[in-house]
Design an enzyme around this catalytic site. Structure first.
Site, PDB file in Angstrom:
ATOM      1  CE  LYS A   1      -1.905   1.755   3.968  1.00  0.00           C
ATOM      2  NZ  LYS A   1      -1.661   3.189   4.168  1.00  0.00           N
ATOM      3  CG  ASN A   2       2.069   2.792   3.529  1.00  0.00           C
ATOM      4  OD1 ASN A   2       0.919   3.051   3.157  1.00  0.00           O
ATOM      5  ND2 ASN A   2       2.383   2.626   4.793  1.00  0.00           N
TER       6      ASN A   2
ATOM      7  NE  ARG B   1      -2.939  12.944   7.375  1.00  0.00           N
ATOM      8  CZ  ARG B   1      -1.674  13.067   6.957  1.00  0.00           C
ATOM      9  NH1 ARG B   1      -1.055  12.017   6.466  1.00  0.00           N
ATOM     10  NH2 ARG B   1      -1.056  14.225   6.992  1.00  0.00           N
TER      11      ARG B   1
ATOM     12  CB  CYS C   1      -6.333  10.307  10.717  1.00  0.00           C
ATOM     13  SG  CYS C   1      -4.725   9.650  11.113  1.00  0.00           S
TER      14      CYS C   1
ATOM     15  NE  ARG D   1      -0.443  10.829   9.775  1.00  0.00           N
ATOM     16  CZ  ARG D   1      -0.932   9.758   9.138  1.00  0.00           C
ATOM     17  NH1 ARG D   1      -2.047   9.238   9.539  1.00  0.00           N
ATOM     18  NH2 ARG D   1      -0.307   9.236   8.097  1.00  0.00           N
ATOM     19  N   PRO D   2       0.445  16.994  10.739  1.00  0.00           N
ATOM     20  CG  PRO D   2       2.110  18.069  11.950  1.00  0.00           C
ATOM     21  CD  PRO D   2       1.154  16.914  12.013  1.00  0.00           C
ATOM     22  CB  ILE D   3       1.381  18.873   5.407  1.00  0.00           C
ATOM     23  CG1 ILE D   3       0.473  20.111   5.336  1.00  0.00           C
ATOM     24  CG2 ILE D   3       0.567  17.588   5.388  1.00  0.00           C
ATOM     25  CD1 ILE D   3      -0.270  20.235   4.002  1.00  0.00           C
ATOM     26  CG  ASP D   4       5.242  21.272  10.000  1.00  0.00           C
ATOM     27  OD1 ASP D   4       4.740  20.146   9.868  1.00  0.00           O
ATOM     28  OD2 ASP D   4       6.041  21.529  10.898  1.00  0.00           O
TER      29      ASP D   4
ATOM     30  CG  ASP E   1       2.663   1.967   9.635  1.00  0.00           C
ATOM     31  OD1 ASP E   1       2.903   2.157   8.429  1.00  0.00           O
ATOM     32  OD2 ASP E   1       2.291   2.878  10.395  1.00  0.00           O
TER      33      ASP E   1
ATOM     34  CB  ILE F   1       6.077   7.587  14.883  1.00  0.00           C
ATOM     35  CG1 ILE F   1       7.415   6.841  14.881  1.00  0.00           C
ATOM     36  CG2 ILE F   1       5.792   8.257  13.541  1.00  0.00           C
ATOM     37  CD1 ILE F   1       8.605   7.629  14.396  1.00  0.00           C
TER      38      ILE F   1
ATOM     39  NE  ARG G   1      -8.000   4.438   4.834  1.00  0.00           N
ATOM     40  CZ  ARG G   1      -7.837   5.731   5.086  1.00  0.00           C
ATOM     41  NH1 ARG G   1      -8.471   6.302   6.086  1.00  0.00           N
ATOM     42  NH2 ARG G   1      -7.038   6.468   4.346  1.00  0.00           N
TER      43      ARG G   1
HETATM   44  C1  EPZ Z   1       3.650   7.373   6.260  1.00  0.00           C
HETATM   45  O1  EPZ Z   1       2.812   8.390   6.793  1.00  0.00           O
HETATM   46  C2  EPZ Z   1       2.786   6.125   6.162  1.00  0.00           C
HETATM   47  N1  EPZ Z   1       1.667   6.352   5.253  1.00  0.00           N
HETATM   48  C3  EPZ Z   1       2.264   5.739   7.543  1.00  0.00           C
HETATM   49  O2  EPZ Z   1       1.547   4.510   7.405  1.00  0.00           O
HETATM   50  C4  EPZ Z   1       3.455   5.498   8.468  1.00  0.00           C
HETATM   51  O3  EPZ Z   1       2.975   5.224   9.776  1.00  0.00           O
HETATM   52  C5  EPZ Z   1       4.343   6.755   8.496  1.00  0.00           C
HETATM   53  O4  EPZ Z   1       4.745   7.101   7.147  1.00  0.00           O
HETATM   54  C6  EPZ Z   1       5.607   6.548   9.328  1.00  0.00           C
HETATM   55  O5  EPZ Z   1       6.321   5.474   8.838  1.00  0.00           O
HETATM   56  C7  EPZ Z   1       1.860   6.217   3.919  1.00  0.00           C
HETATM   57  O6  EPZ Z   1       2.946   5.950   3.465  1.00  0.00           O
HETATM   58  C8  EPZ Z   1       0.646   6.423   3.036  1.00  0.00           C
HETATM   59  P1  EPZ Z   1       5.503  10.879   8.425  1.00  0.00           P
HETATM   60  P2  EPZ Z   1       3.327   9.942   6.818  1.00  0.00           P
HETATM   61  O7  EPZ Z   1       5.410  12.102   7.611  1.00  0.00           O
HETATM   62  O8  EPZ Z   1       4.149  10.202   5.624  1.00  0.00           O
HETATM   63  C9  EPZ Z   1       5.304  14.295  11.763  1.00  0.00           C
HETATM   64  C10 EPZ Z   1      -0.288   3.054   7.631  1.00  0.00           C
HETATM   65  O9  EPZ Z   1      -0.784   2.506   8.640  1.00  0.00           O
HETATM   66  N2  EPZ Z   1       5.233  15.257  10.650  1.00  0.00           N
HETATM   67  O10 EPZ Z   1       6.761  10.056   8.359  1.00  0.00           O
HETATM   68  O11 EPZ Z   1       2.171  10.807   7.096  1.00  0.00           O
HETATM   69  C11 EPZ Z   1       4.032  13.464  11.895  1.00  0.00           C
HETATM   70  O12 EPZ Z   1       3.062  14.157  12.657  1.00  0.00           O
HETATM   71  C12 EPZ Z   1       0.121   4.512   7.683  1.00  0.00           C
HETATM   72  O13 EPZ Z   1      -0.064   2.460   6.540  1.00  0.00           O
HETATM   73  C13 EPZ Z   1       5.254  16.630  10.917  1.00  0.00           C
HETATM   74  O14 EPZ Z   1       5.323  17.042  12.060  1.00  0.00           O
HETATM   75  O15 EPZ Z   1       4.275   9.900   8.107  1.00  0.00           O
HETATM   76  C14 EPZ Z   1       4.521  12.217  12.601  1.00  0.00           C
HETATM   77  O16 EPZ Z   1       4.592  12.473  13.994  1.00  0.00           O
HETATM   78  C15 EPZ Z   1      -0.220   5.155   9.014  1.00  0.00           C
HETATM   79  N3  EPZ Z   1       5.199  17.510   9.876  1.00  0.00           N
HETATM   80  C16 EPZ Z   1       5.942  12.035  12.054  1.00  0.00           C
HETATM   81  O17 EPZ Z   1       6.308  13.309  11.495  1.00  0.00           O
HETATM   82  C17 EPZ Z   1       5.149  17.080   8.561  1.00  0.00           C
HETATM   83  O18 EPZ Z   1       5.132  17.930   7.647  1.00  0.00           O
HETATM   84  C18 EPZ Z   1       6.076  10.963  10.982  1.00  0.00           C
HETATM   85  O19 EPZ Z   1       5.175  11.272   9.952  1.00  0.00           O
HETATM   86  C19 EPZ Z   1       5.115  15.692   8.308  1.00  0.00           C
HETATM   87  C20 EPZ Z   1       5.174  14.793   9.370  1.00  0.00           C
END
Ligand code: EPZ
Length: 417
Positions: free
Chosen positions: A22-23, A92, A116, A121-124, A305, A327, A397
């Site tokens: 999926k990912n 998202r 969620c 899940r911010p995107i900064d 995960d 995380i 999902r």
């Molecule tokens: C990906 O999510 C995966 N999703 C998640 O899998 C997985 O848990 C995660 O990576 C960590 O490995 C997909 O690939 C579709 P991150 P992502 O950005 O990219 C913070 C599943 O169950 N952060 O690595 O959203 C965030 O809040 C899903 O398959 C910011 O602060 O994860 C978190 O605490 C769930 N600002 C940490 O970083 C940002 O701009 C890691 O998030 C981005 C992230």
């Protein structure tokens, strides 16, 4: 309403094929937008998140068709860079389309995906990388408007090795002018997979899987056929299921290499695991030792995960196990359901302490997110008696057909619509 029904307390025996990842597939589907042509993607899982990404691609003018487990994506008639709000809110991870649409059209309008169950899940990190690449951002009433005359390659240092921010930056950089270097990049196998796909289509990316990824901008990409690898978290979920119930199982089409941290933990708990060329054999007595401490980390650390699924296994291990979820701040929601099986779990902030019990009893529980739902299935398989799991849509999902897969392993499990 649909639910999953399990008659638990049986060992798992047999072999099962592991679905596509999926990912890996989701960012690769976004990446097809960078190819002004046709992509054939093999070994695509038929899961809700993929169906959702297909809807978004079709909404922006792409033509997507299934051929068995392959997806054909034709982006020749892509006609807008405005991503429908309702579709982003429902998934998202569609945010990874930003980098691809910017690379293709030099603009994108998308709504904030929001948080969620598992976290805010911010995107900064994504947005600050785009700003450094000569992309103008304007935020109005929850929408983000991005435009650029030309994406310029530059050095990006990520505050945290975010998977999504690494993917989005790579996608924006592939057709940019000049070189982009991403420092403190995520090293997950899904990043390596995305870069392999893009290089197959003519991109120039080095360093995937390390903390420094370099992308030399190219003028265009060409049509490509690509086969995605198997889903390491689905494989890890089934390893945990066998560990918890006891039995002997062969997982086919998957390598140990991207599961090392999970394999090590399960071996420490008392499982025997053999790593073949493209299969894994696990055997377990079902009577396991507790794990004193696990902390979820970016790859190659223990994956967040798999945290919920490991908790299920720990619930009946002998001794006290500890987990620190470092995380996502909301990834213990599931504990309130887990204790219905008779588990003894205490949560303070980011730490969960699991006091192993000798018996789990089947019960009625509610899934509220993907991996927590999968963990409830594992608990139901381990528990004696009947378990009902409501809201199976959360599990669908990411799992193509968890009941079908587990029935291959002689589990007594069925989906009731
Ligand atoms: C990906 O999510 C995966 N999703 C998640 O899998 C997985 O848990 C995660 O990576 C960590 O490995 C997909 O690939 C579709 P991150 P992502 O950005 O990219 C913070 C599943 O169950 N952060 O690595 O959203 C965030 O809040 C899903 O398959 C910011 O602060 O994860 C978190 O605490 C769930 N600002 C940490 O970083 C940002 O701009 C890691 O998030 C981005 C992230």
């Amino acid at each position: 309403m649909a639910y999953i029904e399990i008659a638990g307390g049986k060992q798992l025996i047999g072999e099962v094929n592991i679905q596509g990842s999926k990912n890996a597939v989701l960012p690769i589907l976004a990446a097809t937008v960078l190819i002004n042509g046709i992509t054939k993607l093999n070994h695509c899982p038929r899961i809700l998140d993929v169906y959702h990404m297909i809807k978004i691609l079709e909404a922006i003018g792409c033509v997507v068709t299934w051929e068995g487990s392959s997806l054909i994506v034709d982006t020749l008639r892509l006609n807008t860079s405005i991503v429908p709000e309702i579709l982003v809110k429902k998934m998202r991870s569609s945010i990874v389309l930003m980098g691809a649409l910017l690379g293709r059209t030099h603009s994108v309008t998308i709504t904030y995906p929001g948080g969620c169950t598992i976290g805010a899940r911010p995107i900064d990190y994504h947005l600050s990388a785009f700003q450094k690449m000569n992309i103008l951002l304007e935020e109005k009433e929850g929408q983000i408007y991005c435009t650029t005359t030309e994406i310029k390659g530059t050095d990006i240092v990520l505050e945290f090795p975010s998977v999504g921010a690494t993917e989005n930056t790579i996608l924006a950089a592939v057709l940019a002018k000049g070189k982009t270097r991403i420092k403190n990049a995520a090293k997950e196998p899904e990043i390596t997979e995305l870069c392999k796909f893009l290089n197959t289509a003519g991109a120039k990316i080095t360093g995937a899987g390390t903390a420094l990824i370099e992308i030399e901008g190219v003028d265009s990409l060409y049509n490509v056929e690509y086969t995605t690898s198997s889903d390491r978290i689905v494989a890890g979920t089934y390893l945990a299921a066998v560990a918890g119930t006891g039995g002997e199982v062969v997982l086919k089409g998957v390598k140990c290499s991207c599961l090392q941290s999970i394999v090590r933990v399960l071996q420490e708990m008392g499982c025997t695991i053999f790593c073949g060329e493209d299969y894994i054999i696990i055997s377990s007595s079902g009577k396991l030792k507790a794990i004193p401490f696990i902390k979820t980390m970016p790859y190659p650390g223990f994956p967040t995960d798999m945290q919920s699924q490991m908790m299920s296994v720990m619930m009946r291990a002998s001794g006290i196990s500890k987990i620190v979820e470092d995380i996502f701040e909301g990834r213990y929601q599931n504990v309130q359901e887990q204790v219905k099986f008779g588990a003894d779990i205490k949560v303070t902030e980011r730490e969960a302490t699991i006091y192993g019990v000798t018996k789990l009893i089947g019960c009625e529980v509610y899934a509220s997110e993907l991996r927590g739902g999968a963990a409830l299935v594992i608990s139901g398989l381990m528990a004696e008696g009947k378990t009902i799991i409501h809201n199976p849509n959360f599990i669908e999902r990411g799992y193509e057909d968890i009941c079908r897969d587990l029935r291959c392993l002689h589990a007594d499990i069925r989906y009731v619509s």
